[in-house]
Write an enzyme that holds these catalytic residues in place. Structure first.
Site, PDB file in Angstrom:
ATOM      1  N   ASP A 228       0.879  -1.149   0.000  1.00 34.32           N
ATOM      2  CA  ASP A 228       0.000   0.000   0.000  1.00 34.32           C
ATOM      3  C   ASP A 228       0.930   1.215   0.000  1.00 34.32           C
ATOM      4  OD1 ASP A 228      -3.174   0.637   1.645  1.00 34.32           O
ATOM      5  OD2 ASP A 228      -2.088   1.746   0.103  1.00 34.32           O
TER       6      ASP A 228
HETATM    7  C1  GLC Z   1      -4.307   4.256  -0.287  1.00 30.27           C
HETATM    8  C2  GLC Z   1      -5.190   3.060  -0.079  1.00 30.27           C
HETATM    9  C3  GLC Z   1      -5.107   2.043  -1.180  1.00 30.27           C
HETATM   10  C4  GLC Z   1      -4.889   2.762  -2.498  1.00 30.27           C
HETATM   11  C5  GLC Z   1      -3.507   3.367  -2.437  1.00 30.27           C
HETATM   12  C6  GLC Z   1      -3.214   4.196  -3.693  1.00 30.27           C
HETATM   13  O1  GLC Z   1      -3.745   4.670   0.898  1.00 30.27           O
HETATM   14  O2  GLC Z   1      -5.093   2.400   1.182  1.00 30.27           O
HETATM   15  O3  GLC Z   1      -6.322   1.295  -1.188  1.00 30.27           O
HETATM   16  O4  GLC Z   1      -4.988   1.853  -3.583  1.00 30.27           O
HETATM   17  O5  GLC Z   1      -3.301   4.151  -1.285  1.00 30.27           O
HETATM   18  O6  GLC Z   1      -4.039   5.299  -3.708  1.00 30.27           O
END
Ligand code: GLC
Length: 755
Positions: A228
């Site tokens: 993430d």
């Molecule tokens: C965010 C989310 C994730 C997302 C990523 C990119 O913090 O937790 O679900 O795909 O970052 O935006």
């Protein structure tokens, strides 16, 4: 040697390490020298959030179709429809040059307080896993990758970057991992996104047991694990833990650390090569299918409308719905004019089109006059004047439609809900309107369960419309006027009160840990174990027609490998066409470990014309009867009777059939030096070996401890049953010809040589 291995052989250490960290917020590194392209990843999961500038994380994205969010998708219980959504997302991804869509989210709805529940499917792992698998199959079937997220136990937004989810192995396996396991094994996502949080003390981004031993080795996941955004803390530790791609990039210091770690031998180059291989496999796979540069936005809008209409759950209806022949309709609520169609955070989309509820109502209201009152604002604040205006409009009308949407201050990615309630202004509004207008309908937009006690009895009907996507307004109008017969069923329990919820005493955790103290008693599993009433149960949803279940069939006995096929005839006994969701739950009469009373193990949605009957068949395999045994560290089945419960909801069971299963497993004995007498007796191999000794022990203890004159009045087995055999024998060692340990070891040898 294949192309990938050949490339790896040609790549320098610097090139390999560079590939493991993003080139930007949304792209991977290109290795031009070797023809390795850069790929784009982009949010999802219910529409493309593609930004123009790859370095920008929160820039306004290009227009795309905003589909209903996961909680609405799951309420359709229609896997084929969600697969179609995946197809459409892939078409838009191709048109926008996106190679991997960051979704679906398959985290379990442990508490309705989770601010991100709108992005998740269910409290039940089977429904959640099947929905996630369907979306992935749709996406990848058209050559665009998915990123199944957030692996694992990201079930709250509170301290999501650091908190440790403390979950016992059986709960983890049967609930939180199970949702991902179904999707990984069924749909083979190209990527899995690790969660921010820790699991039992270790960050998910560097959790070797989670990412390598379970995901890659046990489940056979062949894609790559992406972090993430900002979830990596130590790039070298993460690489060794099975984390293949750190996002976002670039991270020059971490790149250097990776190179250094391999050069110094701190990290074996083989580990790096395995990661590079996984990355290259997906990078080149994503180049295989080049879709069209364009897609049909109207067709996608129509599909979004269809999903929303199948996801709407009719929770209450005293007969007022569907509306007909009204002359004047009061349309009240901020979200009747400002549709609440999506949630806050990384999934936020710039919709190509956005239907307006008032406009959509007007299209179907015939000659009725619609009179609007705002009722409340998008801020959580009291305003009696708005209520007074709404009351005036309501009392002059024949029906009042109350569009009530939770404000974004109450739910979003990044923070949890403070409670399960509507705002006080909204509660006051509903009560005031219902007081003057007996024919009041509440249409809710939220991502998860809402408590309704203060006003539910005062209104005629309630629709749960979720975060319904850009076409949700039309879907609501269709259901209100009967153009669509609602067929949605709850994928999560609506509790009576927050304090009733399973996670209540453990959420949100403290001092860096949140204990999953309720174990696998999540959602309906908990409320049933506590025999606790709920507002609306898992699997519940009303229709404008009715359905009869007849002729249920299941084999009288079966084994866990051949499994079982459940069938039942469903008849539409009403006057309008409708869709019904047949749910199959399994109850284990007896197991050596505790189990929830029943668990969803299969479901199917069927479309029936008035008077039509169809036979629905639902197969149940090994895992429908198995449970995870923490001492065997695997899923096991045990001989015995099971109830197959066929229902229209978890509480509306129409038929119960009992069947007998034979396990084909030959499990090794768990007996060891610490095993209790009861454990020896429960294991047939142990019982046979211990029998003569046990009779002797019982006789001795009956004299000295039993109810006789010499005894001390104990029930011997009750007393010694839960004691280790060796300990019981040591209380009277002189009675045995050899040292106790030797006797026990000899008996254990007899048991284990039986296999
Ligand atoms: C965010 C989310 C994730 C997302 C990523 C990119 O913090 O937790 O679900 O795909 O970052 O935006």
């Amino acid at each position: 040697m294949n192309r990938i291995d050949n490339l790896i052989e040609q790549m320098t250490l610097e090139e390999k390490a560079a590939l493991c960290i993003g080139a930007s917020a949304w792209t991977t590194v290109e290795v031009e020298r070797l023809g390795i392209p850069s790929i784009w990843v982009s949010d999802g999961p219910h529409g493309l959030r593609k930004v123009e500038n790859e370095q920008e994380i929160t820039q306004k994205s290009v227009p795309a179709t905003c589909f209903p969010t996961a909680s609405c998708q799951a309420s359709t219980w229609n896997t084929a429809l969600i697969k179609k959504m995946g197809d459409a997302l892939a078409e838009e991804a191709h048109a926008l040059n996106v190679d991997v869509v960051l979704g679906p989210g398959a985290n379990i709805k442990r508490t309705p307080l989770c601010g991100r529940n709108f992005e998740y499917y269910s409290e039940d792992p089977v429904l959640s896993g099947e929905m996630a698998a369907s979306l992935i199959e749709g996406l990848q079937g058209k050559g665009v990758g998915a990123s199944l997220k957030h692996f694992v136990a990201n079930n709250q937004e509170y301290q999501r970057f650091s908190i440790s989810a403390e979950v016992d192995e059986r709960t983890l396996r049967e609930i939180y991992l199970r949702s991902f396991e179904i999707a990984v094994k069924k749909a083979k996502p190209w990527t899995v996104m690790c969660a921010y949080n820790k699991l039992n003390g270790d960050y998910c981004s560097e959790h070797h047991e989670l990412l390598v031993e379970i995901l890659k080795e046990e489940w056979g996941f062949e894609g790559f694990v992406v972090s993430d955004w900002g979830a990596v803390h130590d790039r070298v530790k993460a690489l060794r833990g099975g984390l293949d791609l750190e996002m976002p990039g670039p991270q020059p210091l971490r790149l250097k650390a990776l190179i250094q770690a391999v050069e110094t031998g701190e990290c074996d180059v083989k580990v790096l090569d395995e990661t590079v291989r996984r990355l290259l496999e997906i990078i080149f796979k994503s180049q295989e299918v080049s879709g069209n540069e364009t897609f049909d936005p109207d067709a996608h809008h129509k599909l979004a409308h269809e999903i929303a209409s199948e996801g709407i759950v009719l929770l209450k209806n005293d007969g007022l719905l569907p509306l007909k022949d009204q002359k004047q309709i009061a349309v009240i609520g901020h979200s009747a004019n400002e549709p609440y169609f999506q949630g806050g955070g990384s999934s936020h989309i710039n919709p190509i089109k956005l239907d307006n509820p008032l406009d959509e109502l007007q299209k179907l209201a015939g000659g009725a006059e619609l009179v609007f009152a705002q009722g409340y604002t998008d801020q959580d604040m009291l305003n009696q004047e708005l209520i007074d205006e709404a009351v005036k409009v309501a009392e002059d009308a024949e029906v009042a439609l109350l569009f009530i949407a939770l404000p974004s201050s109450k739910e979003s990615e990044g923070y949890d809900r403070p409670d399960l309630d509507l705002t006080q202004q909204q509660i006051n509004l509903i009560q005031a309107v219902a007081k003057v207008q007996a024919k009041t309908v509440v249409i809710l937009n939220s991502g998860s369960a809402i408590t309704m006690q203060p006003w539910l009895d005062q209104v005629s009907a309630v629709l749960q419309a979720w975060m319904m996507g850009q076409a949700g307004a039309g879907a609501i109008a269709d259901v209100l006027f009967g153009k669509v017969n609602p067929s949605g069923k709850l994928a999560e329990t609506f509790p009576l009160a927050l304090e009733d919820t399973p996670a209540h005493i453990n959420y949100p955790g403290e001092a860096g840990k949140v204990r999953y103290g309720e174990g696998f008693f999540v959602g309906y599993r908990y409320y049933e174990a506590k025999n606790m009433p709920v507002q609306f149960p898992f699997g519940y949803g009303l229709s404008y027609t009715s359905f009869e279940y007849s002729n249920p069939k299941v084999a009288g006995k079966f084994d866990d490998i051949d499994g079982l096929v459940v069938s039942v005839d469903v008849t539409n006994t009403g006057k309008v066409a409708g869709k019904e969701v047949v749910q199959v739950y399994v109850h284990d009469h007896q197991a050596t470990l505790t189990r929830p009373y029943k668990e969803l193990k299969g479901f199917a949605k069927v479309d029936l014309a008035p008077g039509e009957t169809k036979t629905v068949t639902i197969p149940l395999g090994f895992r429908a009867f198995a449970f995870f045994h923490p001492e065997h560290h695997t899923w096991i089945t045990e001989d015995g009777d099971f109830d197959i419960l066929i229902g229209a909801s978890s509480q509306d069971i129409r038929h119960v059939l009992t069947t007998t299963m034979t396990s084909t497993l030959k499990l090794p004995s768990l007996l060891d030096r610490e095993s209790t007498i009861k454990e020896w007796l429960l294991d047939p191999r142990g019982a046979a070996v211990i029998k003569p000794l046990f009779d002797q022990i019982q006789a001795q203890f009956a004299e000295t401890m039993g109810g006789g004159e010499e005894g001390i009045g104990l029930d011997v087995l009750a007393m010694i049953g839960d004691m280790p055999l060796a300990s019981v024998m040591m209380w009277n060692q002189s009675a045995f010809p050899k040292p106790v340990d030797q006797i026990v070891d000899e008996m254990l040898e007899q048991v284990h040589k039986q296999g």
